[in-house]
Design an enzyme around this catalytic site. Structure first.
Site, PDB file in Angstrom:
ATOM      1  CD  GLU A 199      -2.898  -1.108   2.358  1.00 17.61           C
ATOM      2  OE1 GLU A 199      -4.094  -1.347   2.176  1.00 17.61           O
ATOM      3  OE2 GLU A 199      -2.410  -0.921   3.480  1.00 17.61           O
ATOM      4  CB  CYS A 240       2.831   7.722   3.002  1.00 16.83           C
ATOM      5  SG  CYS A 240       3.211   6.618   4.362  1.00 16.83           S
ATOM      6  CB  CYS A 285       6.530  -4.447   9.573  1.00 22.85           C
ATOM      7  SG  CYS A 285       7.713  -3.448  10.504  1.00 22.85           S
ATOM      8  CB  CYS A 321       5.058  -1.258  16.773  1.00 25.93           C
ATOM      9  SG  CYS A 321       6.766  -0.807  16.431  1.00 25.93           S
ATOM     10  CB  CYS A 346       1.943  -0.684  14.058  1.00 22.89           C
ATOM     11  SG  CYS A 346       2.175  -0.395  12.300  1.00 22.89           S
ATOM     12  CB  CYS A 352      -0.128   7.152  11.664  1.00 24.62           C
ATOM     13  SG  CYS A 352       0.437   8.722  11.103  1.00 24.62           S
TER      14      CYS A 352
HETATM   15  N1  SAH Z   1       8.731   1.381  10.685  1.00 21.95           N
HETATM   16  C1  SAH Z   1       8.856   2.806  10.636  1.00 21.95           C
HETATM   17  C2  SAH Z   1       7.978   3.491   9.626  1.00 21.95           C
HETATM   18  C3  SAH Z   1       6.551   3.056   9.475  1.00 21.95           C
HETATM   19  S1  SAH Z   1       5.369   3.554  10.666  1.00 21.95           S
HETATM   20  C4  SAH Z   1       8.657   3.383  12.025  1.00 21.95           C
HETATM   21  O1  SAH Z   1       8.354   2.644  12.954  1.00 21.95           O
HETATM   22  O2  SAH Z   1       8.861   4.567  12.208  1.00 21.95           O
HETATM   23  C5  SAH Z   1       5.137   5.293  10.526  1.00 21.95           C
HETATM   24  C6  SAH Z   1       4.714   5.937  11.852  1.00 21.95           C
HETATM   25  O3  SAH Z   1       3.369   5.585  12.224  1.00 21.95           O
HETATM   26  C7  SAH Z   1       5.604   5.526  13.022  1.00 21.95           C
HETATM   27  O4  SAH Z   1       5.887   6.633  13.809  1.00 21.95           O
HETATM   28  C8  SAH Z   1       4.695   4.573  13.778  1.00 21.95           C
HETATM   29  O5  SAH Z   1       5.091   4.409  15.104  1.00 21.95           O
HETATM   30  C9  SAH Z   1       3.354   5.257  13.603  1.00 21.95           C
HETATM   31  N2  SAH Z   1       2.213   4.408  13.911  1.00 21.95           N
HETATM   32  C10 SAH Z   1       2.095   3.077  13.754  1.00 21.95           C
HETATM   33  N3  SAH Z   1       0.893   2.644  14.162  1.00 21.95           N
HETATM   34  C11 SAH Z   1       0.226   3.734  14.586  1.00 21.95           C
HETATM   35  C12 SAH Z   1      -1.081   3.943  15.127  1.00 21.95           C
HETATM   36  N4  SAH Z   1      -1.912   2.937  15.282  1.00 21.95           N
HETATM   37  N5  SAH Z   1      -1.442   5.207  15.427  1.00 21.95           N
HETATM   38  C13 SAH Z   1      -0.587   6.227  15.233  1.00 21.95           C
HETATM   39  N6  SAH Z   1       0.649   6.092  14.744  1.00 21.95           N
HETATM   40  C14 SAH Z   1       1.057   4.861  14.434  1.00 21.95           C
END
Ligand code: SAH
Length: 298
Positions: A47, A60, A67, A71, A74, A288
Protein backbone atom coordinates in the site's frame (compact mmCIF):
# COMPACT_ATOMS: atom_id res chain seq x y z
CA UNK A 1 11.00 -3.66 -28.16
CA UNK A 2 11.53 -5.42 -31.44
CA UNK A 3 13.67 -2.54 -32.70
CA UNK A 4 16.45 -3.87 -30.43
CA UNK A 5 18.56 -6.83 -31.37
CA UNK A 6 17.60 -10.18 -29.93
CA UNK A 7 20.88 -10.48 -28.03
CA UNK A 8 20.41 -7.07 -26.43
CA UNK A 9 16.83 -7.93 -25.46
CA UNK A 10 18.08 -11.15 -23.88
CA UNK A 11 20.73 -9.22 -21.95
CA UNK A 12 18.16 -6.69 -20.74
CA UNK A 13 15.82 -9.43 -19.63
CA UNK A 14 18.56 -11.19 -17.71
CA UNK A 15 19.82 -8.09 -15.97
CA UNK A 16 16.87 -5.80 -15.35
CA UNK A 17 13.31 -5.89 -14.08
CA UNK A 18 10.65 -3.53 -15.29
CA UNK A 19 8.43 -2.78 -12.33
CA UNK A 20 5.16 -1.42 -13.60
CA UNK A 21 2.67 -1.94 -10.79
CA UNK A 22 -0.98 -2.68 -11.42
CA UNK A 23 -3.51 -0.91 -9.23
CA UNK A 24 -5.61 -3.51 -7.45
CA UNK A 25 -7.60 -0.99 -5.48
CA UNK A 26 -7.76 2.77 -5.03
CA UNK A 27 -9.70 4.40 -2.21
CA UNK A 28 -10.40 8.10 -1.86
CA UNK A 29 -10.97 9.66 1.56
CA UNK A 30 -13.36 12.50 2.36
CA UNK A 31 -10.30 14.67 2.96
CA UNK A 32 -8.80 13.90 -0.48
CA UNK A 33 -6.21 11.38 0.74
CA UNK A 34 -5.85 8.45 -1.65
CA UNK A 35 -4.77 4.94 -0.77
CA UNK A 36 -3.45 2.56 -3.38
CA UNK A 37 -3.11 -1.19 -3.18
CA UNK A 38 -0.52 -2.25 -5.75
CA UNK A 39 0.16 -5.64 -7.23
CA UNK A 40 3.94 -6.01 -7.04
CA UNK A 41 3.89 -8.84 -9.54
CA UNK A 42 4.91 -11.80 -7.37
CA UNK A 43 1.60 -12.56 -5.68
CA UNK A 44 2.25 -9.84 -3.12
CA UNK A 45 0.65 -6.47 -2.60
CA UNK A 46 1.69 -3.25 -0.92
CA UNK A 47 0.00 0.00 0.00
CA UNK A 48 0.99 3.61 -0.67
CA UNK A 49 -0.83 6.78 0.36
CA UNK A 50 -1.05 10.14 -1.41
CA UNK A 51 -1.71 13.18 0.79
CA UNK A 52 -2.35 16.81 -0.07
CA UNK A 53 -0.68 19.48 2.01
CA UNK A 54 -0.51 23.22 1.53
CA UNK A 55 3.10 22.86 0.45
CA UNK A 56 2.48 20.12 -2.09
CA UNK A 57 1.68 16.49 -2.62
CA UNK A 58 3.31 13.89 -0.40
CA UNK A 59 3.52 10.17 -0.96
CA UNK A 60 3.89 7.73 1.91
CA UNK A 61 5.68 4.64 0.60
CA UNK A 62 6.13 1.12 1.91
CA UNK A 63 9.62 -0.34 2.18
CA UNK A 64 8.81 -3.95 2.96
CA UNK A 65 5.99 -6.43 2.43
CA UNK A 66 5.06 -6.87 6.05
CA UNK A 67 7.15 -5.73 9.01
CA UNK A 68 9.34 -7.52 11.56
CA UNK A 69 9.23 -4.85 14.25
CA UNK A 70 6.05 -6.01 15.99
CA UNK A 71 4.94 -2.64 17.42
CA UNK A 72 1.83 -3.45 19.41
CA UNK A 73 -0.25 -0.50 18.18
CA UNK A 74 0.48 -0.86 14.45
CA UNK A 75 -1.72 -2.71 11.94
CA UNK A 76 1.31 -3.68 9.83
CA UNK A 77 2.28 -6.00 12.67
CA UNK A 78 -0.51 -8.40 11.80
CA UNK A 79 0.94 -8.95 8.34
CA UNK A 80 3.26 -11.87 7.80
CA UNK A 81 6.65 -10.63 6.64
CA UNK A 82 7.18 -11.61 3.00
CA UNK A 83 10.26 -9.71 1.84
CA UNK A 84 11.95 -6.34 1.52
CA UNK A 85 11.21 -4.17 -1.51
CA UNK A 86 13.85 -3.43 -4.09
CA UNK A 87 14.89 0.18 -4.73
CA UNK A 88 13.00 0.19 -8.04
CA UNK A 89 9.85 -1.00 -6.31
CA UNK A 90 10.10 1.83 -3.80
CA UNK A 91 10.46 4.46 -6.54
CA UNK A 92 7.77 2.81 -8.68
CA UNK A 93 5.19 3.58 -5.98
CA UNK A 94 5.76 7.30 -6.66
CA UNK A 95 5.81 6.83 -10.44
CA UNK A 96 2.64 4.71 -10.47
CA UNK A 97 0.72 7.32 -8.46
CA UNK A 98 2.05 10.17 -10.61
CA UNK A 99 0.93 8.31 -13.75
CA UNK A 100 -2.49 7.48 -12.34
CA UNK A 101 -3.23 11.01 -11.13
CA UNK A 102 -1.27 12.88 -13.79
CA UNK A 103 0.51 14.92 -11.11
CA UNK A 104 3.97 15.74 -9.83
CA UNK A 105 4.68 14.63 -6.27
CA UNK A 106 6.94 16.95 -4.31
CA UNK A 107 7.58 15.05 -1.06
CA UNK A 108 8.12 11.48 0.00
CA UNK A 109 7.95 9.88 3.43
CA UNK A 110 9.15 6.38 4.27
CA UNK A 111 6.26 5.80 6.64
CA UNK A 112 4.24 3.04 4.99
CA UNK A 113 4.50 -0.66 5.72
CA UNK A 114 7.92 -1.87 6.83
CA UNK A 115 10.97 -0.59 8.66
CA UNK A 116 13.17 1.45 6.28
CA UNK A 117 16.34 0.90 8.30
CA UNK A 118 15.73 -2.87 8.15
CA UNK A 119 15.99 -2.54 4.34
CA UNK A 120 18.91 -0.15 4.47
CA UNK A 121 20.71 -0.72 1.16
CA UNK A 122 17.56 -0.59 -0.98
CA UNK A 123 16.26 2.49 0.81
CA UNK A 124 19.60 4.27 0.26
CA UNK A 125 19.55 3.27 -3.40
CA UNK A 126 15.96 4.52 -3.72
CA UNK A 127 16.97 7.86 -2.18
CA UNK A 128 19.78 8.17 -4.72
CA UNK A 129 17.32 7.48 -7.57
CA UNK A 130 14.84 9.98 -6.13
CA UNK A 131 17.56 12.54 -5.66
CA UNK A 132 19.38 12.28 -8.95
CA UNK A 133 18.74 15.03 -11.54
CA UNK A 134 18.34 12.33 -14.17
CA UNK A 135 16.06 10.36 -11.85
CA UNK A 136 13.13 11.94 -10.02
CA UNK A 137 15.14 15.06 -9.12
CA UNK A 138 13.59 15.36 -5.65
CA UNK A 139 15.66 17.24 -3.07
CA UNK A 140 16.78 15.20 -0.06
CA UNK A 141 15.11 17.75 2.20
CA UNK A 142 11.78 16.67 0.71
CA UNK A 143 12.35 13.10 1.90
CA UNK A 144 11.70 11.79 5.42
CA UNK A 145 12.81 8.47 6.84
CA UNK A 146 10.94 7.16 9.84
CA UNK A 147 12.44 4.48 12.05
CA UNK A 148 11.41 2.50 15.08
CA UNK A 149 15.01 2.89 16.23
CA UNK A 150 17.52 0.51 14.64
CA UNK A 151 20.45 2.20 16.34
CA UNK A 152 23.45 0.93 14.29
CA UNK A 153 21.77 2.06 11.08
CA UNK A 154 21.03 5.52 12.48
CA UNK A 155 24.83 5.93 12.86
CA UNK A 156 25.30 4.61 9.32
CA UNK A 157 22.69 7.03 7.98
CA UNK A 158 24.35 9.94 9.78
CA UNK A 159 27.59 9.13 7.95
CA UNK A 160 25.93 9.05 4.50
CA UNK A 161 26.00 12.82 4.27
CA UNK A 162 22.47 13.20 2.90
CA UNK A 163 20.07 15.88 4.01
CA UNK A 164 16.94 13.77 4.60
CA UNK A 165 14.71 14.39 7.59
CA UNK A 166 14.96 11.69 10.22
CA UNK A 167 11.85 10.82 12.21
CA UNK A 168 12.14 8.62 15.28
CA UNK A 169 9.12 6.68 16.50
CA UNK A 170 9.65 7.30 20.20
CA UNK A 171 6.15 7.02 21.73
CA UNK A 172 7.41 6.95 25.31
CA UNK A 173 10.29 8.29 27.36
CA UNK A 174 10.18 5.36 29.77
CA UNK A 175 11.98 2.16 28.81
CA UNK A 176 9.38 0.07 30.56
CA UNK A 177 6.46 1.58 28.65
CA UNK A 178 8.32 1.78 25.35
CA UNK A 179 9.31 -1.89 25.53
CA UNK A 180 5.67 -2.77 26.05
CA UNK A 181 4.69 -0.84 22.93
CA UNK A 182 7.74 -1.55 20.77
CA UNK A 183 9.76 -4.78 21.19
CA UNK A 184 12.74 -3.14 19.42
CA UNK A 185 13.30 -1.21 22.66
CA UNK A 186 14.52 -4.44 24.27
CA UNK A 187 17.33 -4.50 21.75
CA UNK A 188 18.19 -0.78 21.66
CA UNK A 189 16.90 1.17 24.64
CA UNK A 190 16.01 4.86 24.84
CA UNK A 191 19.44 5.93 26.09
CA UNK A 192 21.21 4.17 23.21
CA UNK A 193 18.67 5.65 20.79
CA UNK A 194 19.25 9.17 22.12
CA UNK A 195 23.03 8.81 21.76
CA UNK A 196 22.52 7.82 18.10
CA UNK A 197 20.15 10.79 17.58
CA UNK A 198 22.68 13.19 19.06
CA UNK A 199 25.32 11.80 16.70
CA UNK A 200 22.92 12.25 13.75
CA UNK A 201 22.29 15.90 14.67
CA UNK A 202 26.00 16.54 15.20
CA UNK A 203 26.87 15.10 11.77
CA UNK A 204 23.99 16.49 9.69
CA UNK A 205 22.95 19.63 11.62
CA UNK A 206 19.41 18.53 10.82
CA UNK A 207 16.52 18.73 13.26
CA UNK A 208 15.13 15.34 14.27
CA UNK A 209 11.41 14.79 14.41
CA UNK A 210 10.19 12.60 17.28
CA UNK A 211 6.89 10.87 16.70
CA UNK A 212 4.74 10.28 19.74
CA UNK A 213 1.40 8.49 19.36
CA UNK A 214 -0.79 9.35 22.31
CA UNK A 215 -2.73 6.47 23.85
CA UNK A 216 -5.27 7.03 26.58
CA UNK A 217 -4.10 6.20 30.13
CA UNK A 218 -0.85 4.86 28.72
CA UNK A 219 1.60 7.58 27.70
CA UNK A 220 -0.56 10.72 27.66
CA UNK A 221 -0.49 12.25 31.13
CA UNK A 222 1.45 15.30 32.24
CA UNK A 223 4.02 13.16 34.03
CA UNK A 224 4.81 11.56 30.64
CA UNK A 225 5.04 15.02 29.06
CA UNK A 226 7.42 16.11 31.83
CA UNK A 227 9.73 13.15 31.42
CA UNK A 228 9.69 13.59 27.61
CA UNK A 229 10.64 17.26 27.97
CA UNK A 230 13.53 16.25 30.25
CA UNK A 231 14.71 13.59 27.81
CA UNK A 232 14.73 15.93 24.81
CA UNK A 233 15.97 19.03 26.62
CA UNK A 234 18.49 21.00 24.56
CA UNK A 235 18.21 18.77 21.49
CA UNK A 236 17.65 20.14 17.98
CA UNK A 237 14.27 18.52 17.56
CA UNK A 238 10.55 18.74 17.08
CA UNK A 239 7.82 16.52 18.53
CA UNK A 240 5.06 15.31 16.28
CA UNK A 241 2.11 14.24 18.41
CA UNK A 242 -0.16 11.70 16.74
CA UNK A 243 -3.55 10.88 18.20
CA UNK A 244 -3.10 7.09 18.15
CA UNK A 245 -5.23 5.36 15.54
CA UNK A 246 -7.15 2.51 17.05
CA UNK A 247 -6.60 -0.74 15.19
CA UNK A 248 -8.63 -3.91 15.19
CA UNK A 249 -7.91 -6.02 18.30
CA UNK A 250 -5.46 -3.37 19.50
CA UNK A 251 -5.23 -2.59 23.20
CA UNK A 252 -4.49 1.11 22.80
CA UNK A 253 -7.21 3.73 22.68
CA UNK A 254 -6.99 7.27 21.38
CA UNK A 255 -6.35 10.01 23.94
CA UNK A 256 -8.97 12.65 24.44
CA UNK A 257 -8.53 15.92 22.53
CA UNK A 258 -8.18 17.68 25.86
CA UNK A 259 -5.27 15.47 26.93
CA UNK A 260 -3.60 15.81 23.54
CA UNK A 261 -3.72 19.59 23.73
CA UNK A 262 -2.54 19.66 27.35
CA UNK A 263 0.38 17.41 26.39
CA UNK A 264 1.33 19.71 23.50
CA UNK A 265 0.98 22.82 25.62
CA UNK A 266 3.14 21.35 28.38
CA UNK A 267 5.94 20.57 25.90
CA UNK A 268 5.74 23.98 24.24
CA UNK A 269 5.82 25.70 27.62
CA UNK A 270 8.94 23.73 28.55
CA UNK A 271 11.09 24.52 25.54
CA UNK A 272 10.16 21.61 23.26
CA UNK A 273 8.49 22.49 19.95
CA UNK A 274 5.49 20.18 19.57
CA UNK A 275 2.67 20.03 17.06
CA UNK A 276 -0.31 17.74 16.64
CA UNK A 277 -0.31 15.84 13.37
CA UNK A 278 -3.40 16.33 11.28
CA UNK A 279 -5.17 13.02 10.79
CA UNK A 280 -5.59 12.21 7.13
CA UNK A 281 -7.35 9.30 5.51
CA UNK A 282 -8.59 7.58 8.67
CA UNK A 283 -11.93 6.76 7.00
CA UNK A 284 -10.13 4.61 4.40
CA UNK A 285 -7.66 3.01 6.85
CA UNK A 286 -4.88 5.11 5.37
CA UNK A 287 -3.86 6.92 8.57
CA UNK A 288 -0.66 6.27 10.55
CA UNK A 289 -0.30 2.63 11.42
CA UNK A 290 -3.43 1.53 9.60
CA UNK A 291 -1.74 0.23 6.47
CA UNK A 292 -2.03 -3.46 6.10
CA UNK A 293 -1.27 -5.58 3.10
CA UNK A 294 -4.34 -7.34 1.78
CA UNK A 295 -3.93 -10.89 0.63
CA UNK A 296 -3.97 -11.10 -3.12
CA UNK A 297 -4.83 -14.29 -4.85
CA UNK A 298 -4.38 -14.58 -8.51
N1 SAH B 1 8.73 1.38 10.68
C1 SAH B 1 8.86 2.81 10.64
C2 SAH B 1 7.98 3.49 9.63
C3 SAH B 1 6.55 3.06 9.47
S1 SAH B 1 5.37 3.55 10.67
C4 SAH B 1 8.66 3.38 12.02
O1 SAH B 1 8.35 2.64 12.95
O2 SAH B 1 8.86 4.57 12.21
C5 SAH B 1 5.14 5.29 10.53
C6 SAH B 1 4.71 5.94 11.85
O3 SAH B 1 3.37 5.58 12.22
C7 SAH B 1 5.60 5.53 13.02
O4 SAH B 1 5.89 6.63 13.81
C8 SAH B 1 4.70 4.57 13.78
O5 SAH B 1 5.09 4.41 15.10
C9 SAH B 1 3.35 5.26 13.60
N2 SAH B 1 2.21 4.41 13.91
C10 SAH B 1 2.10 3.08 13.75
N3 SAH B 1 0.89 2.64 14.16
C11 SAH B 1 0.23 3.73 14.59
C12 SAH B 1 -1.08 3.94 15.13
N4 SAH B 1 -1.91 2.94 15.28
N5 SAH B 1 -1.44 5.21 15.43
C13 SAH B 1 -0.59 6.23 15.23
N6 SAH B 1 0.65 6.09 14.74
C14 SAH B 1 1.06 4.86 14.43
Amino acid sequence: MTNLSESLRKKLKENFDLHVFKIIQKQVSKDGTKKYLFDVLDNNAIESVLMEYKYGKTICVSTQIGCKMGCKFCASTGVKFARSLEAGEIVEQLLAVERDENIKISNLVFMGIGEPLDNYENVMKAIKLLNHPKGINMGARHISISTSGIVPNIYKLADENIQCTLSISLHSSSNEKRSEMMPINNLYNIQELMEACKYYIEKTHRRISFEYALAKDNNDNLQDAKSLAELLKGMLCHVNLIPINEIKDGKFNKSTNENIMKFRDYLNAHGIVATIRRELGSDIDAACGQLRKKEVSK
